[in-house]
Design a protein around this motif. Sequence first.
Motif: not given
Length: 246
Positions: A1-20
């Motif tokens: 459950m925690a992994y899925q939450t972190l994964r969704n949060e990561y994928l919902n990050m805007p692209p430049v922020t996620r990449a950097y």
Amino acid sequence: MAYQTLRNEYLNMPPVTRAYTTACVITTLAVQLELASPFQLYFNPILILKQGQIWRLVTTFLFFGTFGFNFFFNMIFTYRYCRMLEEGSFRSRTADFVMMFLFGGLCMIIFAFFVNLLFLGQAFTIMLVYVWSRRNPYVRMNFFGLLNFQAPYLPWVLLGFSLLLGNAVYVDLMGIAVGHIYYFMEDVFPNQRGGFRILKTPSLLRTLFDELPEDTDYVPAPEDRPGGFEWGNQNREVNPGQENPQ
């Protein structure tokens, strides 16, 4: 459950922020696992110019030290204010946001040729904080529950905190200076009498990062309309007694 939450949060990050932020974490993790050395990452003009180690122009912005308080403190601020900028004043303007990254990085590299700085990641974070704080002047801030102030004072509060931690103050000053240059060129000078926008995002960046606008004025040709030539003609008048043609 925690992994899925972190994964969704990561994928919902805007692209430049996620990449950097991902690049910063991976670089620090590589050093922590001894897959890379800080000596391979720091900014060294001699090695860059004479030995062609151009990757140092990038890695100097990605390493925030080994895992510890200083690393997590910088990463939290980097993630938070990079994301708020990208989802706020740069919403649907990813190319302009990348342009800010390139402009800020170029300015800091030029300064680093004259100032003995090994890593520029902290200065880059302060630049992001400065631009956000100037574009949100009425936001009330609380620093660790001790200080209450308006957003434009945040970079100076962080500078004072760096001083308490024993960090080099000129790193924060560089970030503030570059952030102010960008803010002046983008938000101040163009609004002056006779002013104009100095930084113009190249069309290549817009092609790579910005979504194509929808053409709301497009009208399909009659032969391309399903259901015959009268498809979509909502203004056609029909007499009550008129029979539909067979």
